[in-house]
Design a protein around this motif. Structure first.
Motif, PDB file in Angstrom:
ATOM      1  N   LEU A 149       8.652   6.072  22.281  1.00 25.57           N
ATOM      2  CA  LEU A 149       8.779   4.681  21.846  1.00 25.57           C
ATOM      3  C   LEU A 149       7.743   4.347  20.777  1.00 25.57           C
ATOM      4  O   LEU A 149       8.037   3.612  19.827  1.00 25.57           O
ATOM      5  N   SER A 150       6.548   4.874  20.922  1.00 15.98           N
ATOM      6  CA  SER A 150       5.496   4.633  19.930  1.00 15.98           C
ATOM      7  C   SER A 150       5.896   5.182  18.574  1.00 15.98           C
ATOM      8  O   SER A 150       5.702   4.524  17.535  1.00 15.98           O
ATOM      9  N   GLN A 151       6.484   6.398  18.542  1.00 19.11           N
ATOM     10  CA  GLN A 151       6.906   6.987  17.273  1.00 19.11           C
ATOM     11  C   GLN A 151       8.025   6.163  16.632  1.00 19.11           C
ATOM     12  O   GLN A 151       8.019   5.919  15.418  1.00 19.11           O
ATOM     13  N   GLN A 152       8.973   5.724  17.426  1.00 19.69           N
ATOM     14  CA  GLN A 152      10.098   4.964  16.884  1.00 19.69           C
ATOM     15  C   GLN A 152       9.654   3.612  16.335  1.00 19.69           C
ATOM     16  O   GLN A 152      10.104   3.180  15.272  1.00 19.69           O
ATOM     17  N   ILE A 153       8.752   2.952  17.045  1.00 13.82           N
ATOM     18  CA  ILE A 153       8.257   1.656  16.580  1.00 13.82           C
ATOM     19  C   ILE A 153       7.451   1.823  15.295  1.00 13.82           C
ATOM     20  O   ILE A 153       7.558   1.022  14.360  1.00 13.82           O
ATOM     21  N   LEU A 154       6.647   2.886  15.230  1.00 10.79           N
ATOM     22  CA  LEU A 154       5.836   3.122  14.035  1.00 10.79           C
ATOM     23  C   LEU A 154       6.703   3.343  12.799  1.00 10.79           C
ATOM     24  O   LEU A 154       6.356   2.895  11.697  1.00 10.79           O
ATOM     25  N   ILE A 155       7.819   4.037  12.941  1.00  9.11           N
ATOM     26  CA  ILE A 155       8.692   4.287  11.792  1.00  9.11           C
ATOM     27  C   ILE A 155       9.192   2.974  11.212  1.00  9.11           C
ATOM     28  O   ILE A 155       9.153   2.760   9.986  1.00  9.11           O
ATOM     29  N   MET A 156       9.652   2.070  12.070  1.00  8.29           N
ATOM     30  CA  MET A 156      10.152   0.778  11.586  1.00  8.29           C
ATOM     31  C   MET A 156       9.030  -0.051  10.979  1.00  8.29           C
ATOM     32  O   MET A 156       9.209  -0.682   9.925  1.00  8.29           O
ATOM     33  N   GLU A 157       7.872  -0.063  11.620  1.00  9.02           N
ATOM     34  CA  GLU A 157       6.756  -0.862  11.103  1.00  9.02           C
ATOM     35  C   GLU A 157       6.243  -0.323   9.772  1.00  9.02           C
ATOM     36  O   GLU A 157       5.965  -1.094   8.847  1.00  9.02           O
ATOM     37  N   MET A 158       6.114   0.995   9.669  1.00  5.04           N
ATOM     38  CA  MET A 158       5.607   1.576   8.429  1.00  5.04           C
ATOM     39  C   MET A 158       6.604   1.412   7.283  1.00  5.04           C
ATOM     40  O   MET A 158       6.215   1.307   6.118  1.00  5.04           O
ATOM     41  N   PHE A 159       7.903   1.369   7.600  1.00  5.09           N
ATOM     42  CA  PHE A 159       8.903   1.122   6.560  1.00  5.09           C
ATOM     43  C   PHE A 159       8.715  -0.271   5.963  1.00  5.09           C
ATOM     44  O   PHE A 159       8.746  -0.448   4.735  1.00  5.09           O
ATOM     45  N   ILE A 160       8.488  -1.258   6.818  1.00  8.50           N
ATOM     46  CA  ILE A 160       8.277  -2.628   6.329  1.00  8.50           C
ATOM     47  C   ILE A 160       6.968  -2.727   5.552  1.00  8.50           C
ATOM     48  O   ILE A 160       6.893  -3.350   4.482  1.00  8.50           O
ATOM     49  N   ILE A 161       5.904  -2.098   6.072  1.00 13.37           N
ATOM     50  CA  ILE A 161       4.617  -2.136   5.391  1.00 13.37           C
ATOM     51  C   ILE A 161       4.704  -1.455   4.026  1.00 13.37           C
ATOM     52  O   ILE A 161       4.090  -1.909   3.046  1.00 13.37           O
ATOM     53  N   SER A 162       5.463  -0.379   3.932  1.00 14.98           N
ATOM     54  CA  SER A 162       5.591   0.320   2.649  1.00 14.98           C
ATOM     55  C   SER A 162       6.250  -0.560   1.599  1.00 14.98           C
ATOM     56  O   SER A 162       5.915  -0.458   0.407  1.00 14.98           O
ATOM     57  N   LEU A 163       7.175  -1.432   2.006  1.00 20.17           N
ATOM     58  CA  LEU A 163       7.809  -2.339   1.048  1.00 20.17           C
ATOM     59  C   LEU A 163       6.798  -3.344   0.497  1.00 20.17           C
ATOM     60  O   LEU A 163       6.769  -3.620  -0.713  1.00 20.17           O
ATOM     61  N   PHE A 164       5.960  -3.892   1.371  1.00 15.45           N
ATOM     62  CA  PHE A 164       4.925  -4.822   0.912  1.00 15.45           C
ATOM     63  C   PHE A 164       3.871  -4.093   0.074  1.00 15.45           C
ATOM     64  O   PHE A 164       3.372  -4.642  -0.923  1.00 15.45           O
ATOM     65  N   THR A 165       3.517  -2.879   0.478  1.00 16.80           N
ATOM     66  CA  THR A 165       2.547  -2.105  -0.290  1.00 16.80           C
ATOM     67  C   THR A 165       3.063  -1.825  -1.698  1.00 16.80           C
ATOM     68  O   THR A 165       2.322  -1.920  -2.683  1.00 16.80           O
ATOM     69  N   ARG A 166       4.334  -1.501  -1.792  1.00 20.82           N
ATOM     70  CA  ARG A 166       4.933  -1.238  -3.103  1.00 20.82           C
ATOM     71  C   ARG A 166       4.877  -2.473  -3.991  1.00 20.82           C
ATOM     72  O   ARG A 166       4.565  -2.391  -5.177  1.00 20.82           O
ATOM     73  N   SER A 167       5.168  -3.653  -3.411  1.00 18.43           N
ATOM     74  CA  SER A 167       5.162  -4.879  -4.215  1.00 18.43           C
ATOM     75  C   SER A 167       3.763  -5.252  -4.687  1.00 18.43           C
ATOM     76  O   SER A 167       3.607  -5.904  -5.727  1.00 18.43           O
ATOM     77  N   LEU A 168       2.720  -4.849  -3.946  1.00 18.05           N
ATOM     78  CA  LEU A 168       1.352  -5.196  -4.321  1.00 18.05           C
ATOM     79  C   LEU A 168       0.722  -4.208  -5.288  1.00 18.05           C
ATOM     80  O   LEU A 168      -0.024  -4.599  -6.193  1.00 18.05           O
ATOM     81  N   TYR A 169       1.003  -2.922  -5.115  1.00 11.25           N
ATOM     82  CA  TYR A 169       0.337  -1.905  -5.917  1.00 11.25           C
ATOM     83  C   TYR A 169       1.160  -1.455  -7.126  1.00 11.25           C
ATOM     84  O   TYR A 169       0.592  -0.907  -8.065  1.00 11.25           O
ATOM     85  N   ARG A 170       2.450  -1.671  -7.101  1.00 11.05           N
ATOM     86  CA  ARG A 170       3.271  -1.227  -8.229  1.00 11.05           C
ATOM     87  C   ARG A 170       3.351  -2.338  -9.275  1.00 11.05           C
ATOM     88  O   ARG A 170       4.427  -2.847  -9.609  1.00 11.05           O
ATOM     89  N   ARG A 171       2.232  -2.716  -9.799  1.00  5.87           N
ATOM     90  CA  ARG A 171       2.133  -3.710 -10.857  1.00  5.87           C
ATOM     91  C   ARG A 171       0.760  -3.589 -11.508  1.00  5.87           C
ATOM     92  O   ARG A 171      -0.157  -2.991 -10.945  1.00  5.87           O
ATOM     93  N   MET A 172       0.645  -4.173 -12.690  1.00  4.91           N
ATOM     94  CA  MET A 172      -0.615  -4.137 -13.427  1.00  4.91           C
ATOM     95  C   MET A 172      -1.324  -5.473 -13.286  1.00  4.91           C
ATOM     96  O   MET A 172      -0.698  -6.542 -13.369  1.00  4.91           O
ATOM     97  N   TYR A 173      -2.622  -5.421 -13.039  1.00  2.00           N
ATOM     98  CA  TYR A 173      -3.436  -6.628 -12.913  1.00  2.00           C
ATOM     99  C   TYR A 173      -4.423  -6.685 -14.073  1.00  2.00           C
ATOM    100  O   TYR A 173      -4.894  -5.662 -14.562  1.00  2.00           O
ATOM    101  N   ASP A 174      -4.721  -7.898 -14.482  1.00  2.00           N
ATOM    102  CA  ASP A 174      -5.732  -8.085 -15.518  1.00  2.00           C
ATOM    103  C   ASP A 174      -7.100  -7.721 -14.971  1.00  2.00           C
ATOM    104  O   ASP A 174      -7.401  -7.984 -13.794  1.00  2.00           O
ATOM    105  N   PRO A 175      -7.964  -7.110 -15.794  1.00  3.26           N
ATOM    106  CA  PRO A 175      -9.311  -6.758 -15.312  1.00  3.26           C
ATOM    107  C   PRO A 175     -10.117  -8.000 -14.972  1.00  3.26           C
ATOM    108  O   PRO A 175      -9.865  -9.091 -15.489  1.00  3.26           O
ATOM    109  N   LEU A 176     -11.079  -7.810 -14.090  1.00  3.46           N
ATOM    110  CA  LEU A 176     -11.917  -8.931 -13.693  1.00  3.46           C
ATOM    111  C   LEU A 176     -12.790  -9.382 -14.852  1.00  3.46           C
ATOM    112  O   LEU A 176     -13.211  -8.570 -15.687  1.00  3.46           O
ATOM    113  N   PRO A 177     -13.071 -10.681 -14.953  1.00  6.58           N
ATOM    114  CA  PRO A 177     -13.970 -11.173 -16.005  1.00  6.58           C
ATOM    115  C   PRO A 177     -15.382 -10.659 -15.780  1.00  6.58           C
ATOM    116  O   PRO A 177     -15.751 -10.269 -14.663  1.00  6.58           O
TER     117      PRO A 177
END
Length: 329
Positions: free
Chosen positions: A278-306
């Protein structure tokens, strides 16, 4: 009367060893095969999205930040892939868990390095905060110790914080290899909770090392998060914390419940084997959702800090505004 009290228990519920992969697959019905296929597809999709993200980061992000982001972004796909292997091969759960935990131990150190790199690297970090102090009463070690003094930022302090996070990446791998060796020798058993067992000494000690390793990250984050708000550092840090909780704390809770028999067995899976499944099955679903949010945050360019002068201007403006409001009152 005595015959009525006798309850027939399936022998599979009493055995602690997980079944062979082929025996488990033969016991699956249509729903079970559909569930396993869907979770395997989610794990594969998580890995493919990560590989595509790696290509983008490698082309767009400069070195050394791109290697750090690739490491951190790989936490969810690595955990999901290892969980998929553990789902199909129940007897390999301990190996897959240790593999994903060793990878995440490196990610913990990489998160601290990323926070420093976002502020320009070690040299710019020291120049930016030279003469300033950091509060160290942050979680998980000293969040309740409000009386702790602030510590001056220096090269020695930064070295100790990096060392505090790096030690977990090294020692976690060492103890994982040691656990596998003891397991092959028949000495290490996750179900053996006796005081003289190897597991009861290794796992709590590794837990202490984890707490020590995430404390420096909390110190740097709590003292610099306002400066890096434009880089979406708060949601990035939240995803790291969520991955830590789900992969470490959630798995431990499920295993403890299974060891205490709170999770019913389902032959050919015993109570502990079913809890691990059950732990393995739950982790697969949770990590799939987290990977979508991770992709939206890291797959973009940010302006450098002032530069640091901008921080001083903002502080002067805030102080002037506060003084004018006080004068008007």
């Amino acid at each position: 009367m005595d015959e009525d009290l006798n309850v027939t228990v399936d022998p599979a519920c009493l055995q602690l060893e997980a079944p062979l992969a082929l025996d488990m697959i033969m016991q699956l019905d249509t729903f079970g095969l559909s569930l396993y296929s869907m979770l395997s597809f989610m794990s594969l999709l998580t890995l493919l999205l990560y590989l595509e993200q790696c290509v983008y980061i490698y082309k767009k992000v400069p070195y050394p930040k791109k290697t750090i982001i690739i490491w951190i972004s790989g936490a969810s796909p690595v955990i999901a892939t290892m969980a998929c292997y553990g789902m199909w091969v129940p007897r390999a759960v301990m190996i897959t868990d240790m593999t994903s935990n060793c990878y995440f131990a490196v990610v913990v150190y990489k998160v601290l390095v990323l926070l420093i790199e976002e502020l320009g690297g070690m040299r710019d970090f020291l120049q930016r905060f030279s003469g300033k102090t950091f509060r160290i009463n942050t979680g998980p070690c000293c969040c309740c110790c409000a009386c702790l003094p602030r510590v001056s930022v220096s090269r020695g302090m930064l070295f100790l914080m990096k060392l505090g996070s790096m030690q977990y990446a090294i020692l976690k791998t060492v103890f994982s290899v040691l656990s596998v060796i003891l397991w092959m020798n028949g000495t290490f058993h996750v179900t053996n909770l006796k005081i003289n067992s190897a597991m009861i000494w290794i796992n709590p000690f590794v837990g202490v090392l984890l707490v020590i390793s995430i404390w420096p990250i909390g110190i740097v984050f709590m003292n610099t998060k306002i400066l890096m708000r434009s880089l979406k550092i708060i949601p990035k840090y939240a995803l790291y914390q969520l991955t830590l909780i789900l992969s470490q704390l959630q798995t431990s809770i499920i295993n403890i419940l299974a060891l205490n028999g709170r999770i019913a067995c389902a032959p050919p899976l015993s109570s502990y084997a079913r809890g691990a499944m059950l732990s393995q099955q739950i982790l697969i679903m949770e990590m799939f959702i987290i990977s979508l949010f991770t992709r939206s945050l890291y797959r973009r360019m940010y302006d450098p800090l002032p530069p640091e002068e901008h921080d001083n201007e903002q502080n002067d403006k805030a102080a002037l505004k506060a003084a004018l409001e006080e004068h008007d009152v």
